[in-house]
Design an enzyme around this catalytic site. Structure first.
Site, short mmCIF file in Angstrom:
data_model
loop_
_atom_site.label_atom_id
_atom_site.label_comp_id
_atom_site.label_asym_id
_atom_site.label_seq_id
_atom_site.Cartn_x
_atom_site.Cartn_y
_atom_site.Cartn_z
N SER A 154 0.88 -1.26 0.02
CA SER A 154 -0.05 -0.03 -0.08
C SER A 154 0.80 1.12 -0.09
O SER A 154 1.90 1.20 0.40
CB SER A 154 -0.90 0.10 1.30
OG SER A 154 -1.54 1.29 1.24
N TYR A 168 -2.19 -1.40 10.38
CA TYR A 168 -2.39 -1.28 8.90
C TYR A 168 -1.17 -0.97 8.28
O TYR A 168 -0.48 -1.67 7.29
CB TYR A 168 -3.69 -0.86 8.42
CG TYR A 168 -3.88 -1.12 6.94
CD1 TYR A 168 -4.30 -2.16 6.24
CD2 TYR A 168 -3.34 -0.08 5.94
CE1 TYR A 168 -4.44 -2.50 4.74
CE2 TYR A 168 -3.77 -0.28 4.57
CZ TYR A 168 -4.04 -1.34 4.07
OH TYR A 168 -4.29 -1.60 2.44
#
Length: 271
Positions: A154, A168
């Site tokens: 990401s 995350y």
């Protein structure tokens, strides 16, 4: 076959895409099916995977899909998924570790449990599933056409950006580093390992911010290119890394983020 078609072909390859019932995983799986691959789609919600596979098979594309349940959140779940894959194929040309979870909460109340859950699915499962599928990857690999592993990172793993998703963002940075580590270790096995580092796309995970066209437009306004990602953006990157065009690429963290990974607010001399 024309040169361009041959260069980017994945025809005849067998793939597994985890978490592919929705979002980026579904986009990648769709691209592979449309380009002629046989794609296994697995996630916790097996019925959703079957529906997605049936939808893909109804496109009249040269590839095919099959969906079934697969839970990577535990060692037992990964063992069951590996057994299911081995029952369906003796070789695996493409593995896309897409399954992932997130957790958002303010710093002051961010729970201890959110770390084990998120890192377990986003990092531990990537390592463990890939390792357990190594025999199938090696069976499909050759000098001319390596087997391919793509991990889902990401832009949040490349930038110090939390947005209340502390575990995350840390997990995605770990995915990037694990990708580089495995790329080096697997090179002699004729297996490439790369990662996507996407920016904002419409998915179940980002529905809170991109669920409507108005929301997507607002989020896209923060992206240098001026929009959020589209399915073809994932499709192009997938076909590149999984075809002969990407056979010499390994250890790469590919930004698919419209320029967010190079975006900053610094100025030196200009106002």
């Amino acid at each position: 076959m024309a040169y361009l078609d041959e260069l980017f072909s994945v025809a005849g390859k067998t793939a597994l895409v985890t978490g592919a019932a929705t979002g980026i995983g579904r986009m990648a799986a769709a691209a592979l099916v449309k380009a002629g691959a046989s794609v296994m789609i697995a996630s916790r919600k097996g019925e959703d995977c079957i529906k997605v596979a049936n939808a893909f098979n109804g496109l009249g594309a040269p590839g095919r899909a099959e969906g079934f349940a697969g839970d990577v959140s535990s060692e037992a779940g990964i063992a069951a998924l590996v057994a299911e894959v081995k029952a369906r194929t003796g070789k695996l040309g493409i593995l896309i570790n897409n399954a992932g979870v997130s957790w958002g909460a303010p710093l002051e109340s961010f729970p201890y449990s959110a770390w084990a859950k998120v890192l377990g699915v986003n990092v531990t499962a990537v390592f463990h599933l890939t390792r357990e599928l190594l025999p199938l990857l090696e069976a499909a690999a050759s000098d001319a056409d390596p087997a391919r592993v793509i991990n889902l990172g990401s832009v949040m793993g490349t930038q110090p950006l939390a947005d209340d998703a502390y575990s995350y963002t840390a997990s995605k940075a770990a995915v990037h580093h694990l990708t580089r580590t495995l790329a080096l270790e697997f090179a002699a096995r004729r297996i490439t390992v790369n990662a996507f580092a996407p920016g904002p796309f419409q998915s179940r995970m980002t529905a809170f911010a991109t669920g409507t066209d108005e929301q997507a437009k607002h989020v896209g306004g923060h992206v240098p290119i001026g929009r959020i990602g589209a399915p073809d953006d994932i499709a192009g990157a997938t076909l590149y890394l999984c075809s002969r065009a990407g056979s010499y690429v390994t250890g790469a963290i590919l930004p698919i983020d419209g320029g967010q990974s190079v975006q900053h607010g610094l100025t030196l001399f200009k106002e």
